[in-house]
Design a protein around this motif. Structure first.
Motif, PDB file in Angstrom:
ATOM      1  N   GLY A 183       9.582 -16.016   1.663  1.00  0.00           N
ATOM      2  CA  GLY A 183       9.082 -15.279   0.321  1.00  0.00           C
ATOM      3  C   GLY A 183       8.294 -13.964   0.296  1.00  0.00           C
ATOM      4  N   ALA A 184       7.466 -14.033   1.361  1.00  0.00           N
ATOM      5  CA  ALA A 184       6.507 -12.750   1.666  1.00  0.00           C
ATOM      6  C   ALA A 184       7.417 -11.788   2.245  1.00  0.00           C
ATOM      7  CB  ALA A 184       5.392 -13.079   2.476  1.00  0.00           C
ATOM      8  N   LEU A 185       8.423 -11.874   2.940  1.00  0.00           N
ATOM      9  CA  LEU A 185       9.234 -10.937   3.321  1.00  0.00           C
ATOM     10  C   LEU A 185      10.111 -10.279   2.493  1.00  0.00           C
ATOM     11  CD1 LEU A 185      10.286 -12.078   6.897  1.00  0.00           C
ATOM     12  CD2 LEU A 185       8.952 -10.192   6.328  1.00  0.00           C
ATOM     13  N   THR A 186      10.640 -11.297   1.510  1.00  0.00           N
ATOM     14  CA  THR A 186      11.280 -10.893   0.443  1.00  0.00           C
ATOM     15  C   THR A 186      10.575  -9.906  -0.513  1.00  0.00           C
ATOM     16  OG1 THR A 186      12.742 -12.800   0.394  1.00  0.00           O
ATOM     17  CG2 THR A 186      12.680 -11.472  -1.652  1.00  0.00           C
ATOM     18  N   ASP A 187       9.250 -10.105  -0.938  1.00  0.00           N
ATOM     19  CA  ASP A 187       8.751  -9.212  -1.480  1.00  0.00           C
ATOM     20  C   ASP A 187       8.076  -7.999  -0.927  1.00  0.00           C
ATOM     21  OD1 ASP A 187       8.346 -11.125  -3.698  1.00  0.00           O
ATOM     22  OD2 ASP A 187       6.321 -12.024  -2.760  1.00  0.00           O
ATOM     23  N   PHE A 188       7.968  -8.260   0.518  1.00  0.00           N
ATOM     24  CA  PHE A 188       7.870  -6.762   1.306  1.00  0.00           C
ATOM     25  C   PHE A 188       9.083  -5.969   1.178  1.00  0.00           C
ATOM     26  CE2 PHE A 188       7.993  -4.362   5.301  1.00  0.00           C
ATOM     27  CZ  PHE A 188       6.584  -4.107   5.546  1.00  0.00           C
ATOM     28  N   TYR A 189      10.049  -6.349   1.554  1.00  0.00           N
ATOM     29  CA  TYR A 189      11.199  -5.562   1.422  1.00  0.00           C
ATOM     30  C   TYR A 189      11.954  -4.912   0.057  1.00  0.00           C
ATOM     31  CZ  TYR A 189      11.858  -6.553   6.345  1.00  0.00           C
ATOM     32  OH  TYR A 189      11.448  -6.624   7.890  1.00  0.00           O
ATOM     33  N   SER A 190      11.459  -5.809  -0.849  1.00  0.00           N
ATOM     34  CA  SER A 190      11.926  -5.393  -2.213  1.00  0.00           C
ATOM     35  C   SER A 190      10.957  -4.339  -3.183  1.00  0.00           C
ATOM     36  CB  SER A 190      12.160  -6.628  -3.009  1.00  0.00           C
ATOM     37  OG  SER A 190      11.067  -7.232  -3.179  1.00  0.00           O
ATOM     38  N   HIS A 191       9.885  -4.078  -2.642  1.00  0.00           N
ATOM     39  CA  HIS A 191       8.808  -3.217  -3.274  1.00  0.00           C
ATOM     40  C   HIS A 191       8.257  -2.321  -2.312  1.00  0.00           C
ATOM     41  CE1 HIS A 191       8.673  -6.959  -5.560  1.00  0.00           C
ATOM     42  NE2 HIS A 191       8.230  -6.226  -6.664  1.00  0.00           N
ATOM     43  N   PRO A 192       8.715  -0.791  -2.435  1.00  0.00           N
ATOM     44  CA  PRO A 192       8.173   0.092  -1.669  1.00  0.00           C
ATOM     45  C   PRO A 192       6.880   0.347  -1.718  1.00  0.00           C
ATOM     46  CG  PRO A 192      10.086   0.863  -3.030  1.00  0.00           C
ATOM     47  CD  PRO A 192       9.588  -0.455  -3.513  1.00  0.00           C
ATOM     48  N   LEU A 193       6.130   0.420  -0.516  1.00  0.00           N
ATOM     49  CA  LEU A 193       4.648   0.362  -0.612  1.00  0.00           C
ATOM     50  C   LEU A 193       4.135   2.006  -0.681  1.00  0.00           C
ATOM     51  CD1 LEU A 193       3.811  -1.945   2.521  1.00  0.00           C
ATOM     52  CD2 LEU A 193       3.538  -2.224   0.279  1.00  0.00           C
ATOM     53  N   LEU A 194       5.062   2.953  -0.280  1.00  0.00           N
ATOM     54  CA  LEU A 194       4.563   4.320  -0.471  1.00  0.00           C
ATOM     55  C   LEU A 194       5.219   5.170  -1.792  1.00  0.00           C
ATOM     56  CD1 LEU A 194       5.128   5.161   3.197  1.00  0.00           C
ATOM     57  CD2 LEU A 194       2.981   4.580   2.036  1.00  0.00           C
ATOM     58  N   ASP A 195       4.510   5.778  -2.370  1.00  0.00           N
ATOM     59  CA  ASP A 195       4.994   6.406  -3.609  1.00  0.00           C
ATOM     60  C   ASP A 195       6.024   7.796  -3.010  1.00  0.00           C
ATOM     61  OD1 ASP A 195       3.490   9.281  -3.675  1.00  0.00           O
ATOM     62  OD2 ASP A 195       2.069   7.531  -3.944  1.00  0.00           O
ATOM     63  N   ASP A 197       6.025  10.957  -3.540  1.00  0.00           N
ATOM     64  CA  ASP A 197       5.294  12.349  -3.105  1.00  0.00           C
ATOM     65  C   ASP A 197       4.621  12.053  -1.624  1.00  0.00           C
ATOM     66  OD1 ASP A 197       5.918  13.580  -5.332  1.00  0.00           O
ATOM     67  OD2 ASP A 197       3.757  13.023  -6.562  1.00  0.00           O
ATOM     68  N   TYR A 198       4.173  10.711  -1.202  1.00  0.00           N
ATOM     69  CA  TYR A 198       3.672  10.348  -0.217  1.00  0.00           C
ATOM     70  C   TYR A 198       4.466  10.649   0.893  1.00  0.00           C
ATOM     71  CZ  TYR A 198       0.852   8.798   3.773  1.00  0.00           C
ATOM     72  OH  TYR A 198       0.089   8.450   4.806  1.00  0.00           O
ATOM     73  N   VAL A 199       5.469   9.987   0.451  1.00  0.00           N
ATOM     74  CA  VAL A 199       6.713   9.938   1.686  1.00  0.00           C
ATOM     75  C   VAL A 199       7.217  11.398   1.992  1.00  0.00           C
ATOM     76  CG1 VAL A 199       9.111   9.234   1.968  1.00  0.00           C
ATOM     77  CG2 VAL A 199       7.601   7.548   0.859  1.00  0.00           C
ATOM     78  N   ALA A 200       7.609  12.292   0.904  1.00  0.00           N
ATOM     79  CA  ALA A 200       7.858  13.622   1.095  1.00  0.00           C
ATOM     80  C   ALA A 200       6.772  14.397   1.846  1.00  0.00           C
ATOM     81  CB  ALA A 200       8.073  14.144   0.043  1.00  0.00           C
ATOM     82  N   LYS A 201       5.687  14.149   1.953  1.00  0.00           N
ATOM     83  CA  LYS A 201       4.441  14.855   2.472  1.00  0.00           C
ATOM     84  C   LYS A 201       4.523  14.401   3.859  1.00  0.00           C
ATOM     85  CE  LYS A 201       1.533  15.745  -1.410  1.00  0.00           C
ATOM     86  NZ  LYS A 201       0.394  15.339  -1.889  1.00  0.00           N
TER      87      LYS A 201
END
Length: 216
Positions: A183-195, A197-201
Protein backbone atom coordinates in the motif's frame (compact mmCIF):
# COMPACT_ATOMS: atom_id res chain seq x y z
CA UNK A 1 4.32 -29.19 3.35
CA UNK A 2 2.46 -27.04 0.85
CA UNK A 3 3.69 -26.66 -2.69
CA UNK A 4 5.88 -23.70 -3.59
CA UNK A 5 4.12 -21.87 -6.36
CA UNK A 6 0.40 -22.02 -5.70
CA UNK A 7 -0.23 -22.84 -9.37
CA UNK A 8 -1.35 -26.51 -9.27
CA UNK A 9 -1.90 -29.38 -6.90
CA UNK A 10 1.50 -30.48 -5.65
CA UNK A 11 0.72 -34.15 -6.34
CA UNK A 12 0.13 -33.41 -10.02
CA UNK A 13 3.51 -31.83 -10.66
CA UNK A 14 6.23 -33.68 -12.53
CA UNK A 15 9.24 -34.91 -10.59
CA UNK A 16 11.36 -32.13 -12.11
CA UNK A 17 8.84 -29.49 -11.07
CA UNK A 18 8.50 -30.99 -7.59
CA UNK A 19 12.28 -30.84 -7.16
CA UNK A 20 12.36 -27.23 -8.37
CA UNK A 21 9.52 -26.16 -6.11
CA UNK A 22 10.99 -27.91 -3.08
CA UNK A 23 14.33 -26.21 -3.77
CA UNK A 24 12.67 -22.79 -4.07
CA UNK A 25 10.95 -23.27 -0.74
CA UNK A 26 14.09 -24.49 1.05
CA UNK A 27 16.39 -21.90 -0.52
CA UNK A 28 13.93 -19.20 0.54
CA UNK A 29 13.81 -20.49 4.12
CA UNK A 30 17.44 -21.48 4.68
CA UNK A 31 19.55 -20.07 1.87
CA UNK A 32 21.62 -21.99 -0.65
CA UNK A 33 24.56 -22.87 1.59
CA UNK A 34 22.40 -24.33 4.37
CA UNK A 35 20.37 -26.50 1.98
CA UNK A 36 21.71 -29.85 0.81
CA UNK A 37 20.82 -31.98 -2.19
CA UNK A 38 19.50 -34.59 0.23
CA UNK A 39 17.27 -31.97 1.92
CA UNK A 40 15.76 -30.99 -1.42
CA UNK A 41 15.29 -34.58 -2.58
CA UNK A 42 13.58 -35.52 0.68
CA UNK A 43 11.24 -32.51 0.51
CA UNK A 44 10.39 -33.35 -3.11
CA UNK A 45 9.85 -37.03 -2.37
CA UNK A 46 12.54 -38.22 -4.78
CA UNK A 47 16.02 -39.71 -4.56
CA UNK A 48 19.19 -37.56 -4.70
CA UNK A 49 20.06 -39.48 -7.85
CA UNK A 50 16.87 -38.36 -9.58
CA UNK A 51 17.62 -34.77 -8.61
CA UNK A 52 21.05 -35.04 -10.22
CA UNK A 53 19.49 -36.72 -13.25
CA UNK A 54 17.19 -33.75 -13.83
CA UNK A 55 19.52 -30.89 -12.86
CA UNK A 56 23.07 -32.25 -12.69
CA UNK A 57 24.10 -30.32 -9.59
CA UNK A 58 22.74 -28.11 -6.84
CA UNK A 59 24.23 -25.06 -8.53
CA UNK A 60 22.45 -25.86 -11.80
CA UNK A 61 19.25 -26.41 -9.83
CA UNK A 62 19.67 -23.03 -8.17
CA UNK A 63 20.12 -21.37 -11.56
CA UNK A 64 16.92 -23.01 -12.80
CA UNK A 65 15.12 -21.81 -9.67
CA UNK A 66 16.43 -18.27 -10.15
CA UNK A 67 15.08 -18.10 -13.70
CA UNK A 68 11.76 -19.66 -12.75
CA UNK A 69 11.17 -17.29 -9.83
CA UNK A 70 11.99 -14.21 -11.90
CA UNK A 71 9.78 -15.40 -14.75
CA UNK A 72 6.90 -15.92 -12.32
CA UNK A 73 7.34 -12.44 -10.81
CA UNK A 74 7.33 -10.82 -14.26
CA UNK A 75 4.31 -12.85 -15.36
CA UNK A 76 2.30 -11.95 -12.27
CA UNK A 77 3.14 -8.26 -12.65
CA UNK A 78 2.09 -8.33 -16.30
CA UNK A 79 -1.18 -10.03 -15.37
CA UNK A 80 -1.86 -7.45 -12.66
CA UNK A 81 -0.76 -4.37 -14.61
CA UNK A 82 -1.13 -5.13 -18.31
CA UNK A 83 -4.00 -7.63 -18.28
CA UNK A 84 -5.82 -5.68 -15.54
CA UNK A 85 -6.34 -8.72 -13.32
CA UNK A 86 -6.01 -6.41 -10.32
CA UNK A 87 -9.72 -5.85 -10.84
CA UNK A 88 -10.43 -9.55 -10.35
CA UNK A 89 -11.40 -10.28 -6.73
CA UNK A 90 -9.92 -13.79 -6.94
CA UNK A 91 -6.63 -13.23 -8.76
CA UNK A 92 -4.53 -11.41 -6.15
CA UNK A 93 -5.46 -13.81 -3.33
CA UNK A 94 -4.55 -16.73 -5.60
CA UNK A 95 -1.06 -15.46 -6.42
CA UNK A 96 -0.21 -13.68 -3.17
CA UNK A 97 1.45 -16.75 -1.58
CA UNK A 98 3.63 -17.00 -4.69
CA UNK A 99 4.58 -13.33 -4.41
CA UNK A 100 5.60 -13.70 -0.76
CA UNK A 101 7.66 -16.82 -1.40
CA UNK A 102 9.30 -15.27 -4.47
CA UNK A 103 10.34 -12.13 -2.58
CA UNK A 104 11.72 -14.23 0.25
CA UNK A 105 13.64 -16.34 -2.26
CA UNK A 106 15.04 -13.32 -4.10
CA UNK A 107 16.14 -11.72 -0.83
CA UNK A 108 18.10 -14.81 0.19
CA UNK A 109 19.55 -15.23 -3.29
CA UNK A 110 20.77 -11.64 -3.61
CA UNK A 111 22.51 -11.56 -0.23
CA UNK A 112 24.74 -14.64 -0.34
CA UNK A 113 27.63 -12.93 -2.13
CA UNK A 114 27.90 -15.59 -4.84
CA UNK A 115 28.36 -15.15 -8.59
CA UNK A 116 24.76 -16.34 -8.96
CA UNK A 117 23.64 -13.42 -6.78
CA UNK A 118 25.30 -10.97 -9.18
CA UNK A 119 23.82 -12.80 -12.15
CA UNK A 120 20.35 -12.65 -10.63
CA UNK A 121 20.59 -8.91 -10.01
CA UNK A 122 21.75 -8.38 -13.60
CA UNK A 123 18.85 -10.50 -14.85
CA UNK A 124 16.42 -8.44 -12.77
CA UNK A 125 17.76 -5.21 -14.24
CA UNK A 126 17.55 -6.57 -17.79
CA UNK A 127 13.98 -7.82 -17.30
CA UNK A 128 12.93 -4.52 -15.73
CA UNK A 129 14.51 -2.55 -18.57
CA UNK A 130 12.60 -4.66 -21.11
CA UNK A 131 9.36 -4.29 -19.16
CA UNK A 132 9.71 -0.52 -18.95
CA UNK A 133 10.40 -0.20 -22.65
CA UNK A 134 7.30 -2.24 -23.41
CA UNK A 135 4.86 -0.97 -20.80
CA UNK A 136 6.09 2.49 -19.77
CA UNK A 137 7.54 4.12 -22.90
CA UNK A 138 8.73 7.67 -22.34
CA UNK A 139 9.14 7.32 -18.59
CA UNK A 140 12.88 8.06 -18.91
CA UNK A 141 15.65 8.82 -21.37
CA UNK A 142 17.91 6.23 -19.73
CA UNK A 143 16.05 2.95 -19.31
CA UNK A 144 19.13 1.08 -18.09
CA UNK A 145 19.79 3.51 -15.25
CA UNK A 146 16.10 3.71 -14.37
CA UNK A 147 15.86 -0.09 -14.22
CA UNK A 148 19.05 -0.46 -12.16
CA UNK A 149 17.92 2.14 -9.62
CA UNK A 150 14.41 0.68 -9.41
CA UNK A 151 15.70 -2.86 -8.84
CA UNK A 152 18.23 -1.55 -6.32
CA UNK A 153 15.57 0.33 -4.39
CA UNK A 154 13.12 -2.56 -4.26
CA UNK A 155 15.66 -5.30 -3.56
CA UNK A 156 17.31 -3.07 -0.97
CA UNK A 157 13.99 -2.73 0.80
CA UNK A 158 13.67 -6.52 0.86
CA UNK A 159 17.27 -6.89 2.01
CA UNK A 160 16.45 -4.63 4.96
CA UNK A 161 13.31 -6.63 5.73
CA UNK A 162 14.11 -6.87 9.45
CA UNK A 163 14.22 -3.08 9.78
CA UNK A 164 11.27 -2.42 7.48
CA UNK A 165 9.22 -5.08 9.28
CA UNK A 166 10.06 -3.58 12.66
CA UNK A 167 9.02 -0.12 11.50
CA UNK A 168 5.74 -1.45 10.10
CA UNK A 169 5.04 -3.66 13.08
CA UNK A 170 4.59 -6.72 10.87
CA UNK A 171 6.90 -9.05 8.93
CA UNK A 172 6.88 -7.98 5.28
CA UNK A 173 7.10 -11.65 4.28
CA UNK A 174 3.68 -12.24 5.84
CA UNK A 175 0.37 -11.23 4.31
CA UNK A 176 -0.24 -8.43 6.81
CA UNK A 177 3.21 -6.88 6.51
CA UNK A 178 3.51 -7.26 2.75
CA UNK A 179 0.11 -5.72 2.08
CA UNK A 180 0.93 -2.71 4.24
CA UNK A 181 4.24 -2.29 2.42
CA UNK A 182 2.48 -2.71 -0.94
CA UNK A 183 0.00 0.00 0.00
CA UNK A 184 2.83 2.38 0.83
CA UNK A 185 4.57 1.54 -2.45
CA UNK A 186 1.36 2.21 -4.36
CA UNK A 187 1.16 5.65 -2.75
CA UNK A 188 4.87 6.22 -3.41
CA UNK A 189 4.67 5.45 -7.13
CA UNK A 190 1.38 7.24 -7.74
CA UNK A 191 2.32 10.64 -6.25
CA UNK A 192 5.34 12.61 -7.56
CA UNK A 193 7.51 13.91 -4.74
CA UNK A 194 9.16 16.67 -6.77
CA UNK A 195 7.45 19.59 -8.47
CA UNK A 196 8.15 20.21 -12.19
CA UNK A 197 10.24 23.34 -11.61
CA UNK A 198 12.58 21.52 -9.23
CA UNK A 199 12.84 18.59 -11.65
CA UNK A 200 13.79 20.91 -14.50
CA UNK A 201 16.48 22.60 -12.39
CA UNK A 202 17.82 19.24 -11.20
CA UNK A 203 18.04 17.92 -14.78
CA UNK A 204 19.87 21.05 -15.89
CA UNK A 205 22.31 20.79 -13.00
CA UNK A 206 22.95 17.12 -13.78
CA UNK A 207 23.51 17.92 -17.46
CA UNK A 208 26.01 20.65 -16.58
CA UNK A 209 27.89 18.41 -14.14
CA UNK A 210 28.04 15.60 -16.67
CA UNK A 211 29.37 17.95 -19.34
CA UNK A 212 31.99 19.31 -16.94
CA UNK A 213 33.05 15.78 -15.96
CA UNK A 214 33.37 14.70 -19.56
CA UNK A 215 35.42 17.77 -20.40
CA UNK A 216 37.80 17.38 -17.46
Amino acid sequence: MGHATGDAAYEDLTARARIRDAAIRLFAERGNDATTVRDIAQAAGVSPGLLRHHFGSKEALREACDHYVLDRIVKIKEELYVENKMASPSFLPSVHPTILLSYKYVTRALLDGSPRAAAMFDDMVALTEQWLGKNAPGVTDDYRAYAAVLVGMQSGMLAMHDHVSRALGADIFTTEGHLRMAGALTDFYSHPLLDPDYVAKAREAITQLRAAAEGA
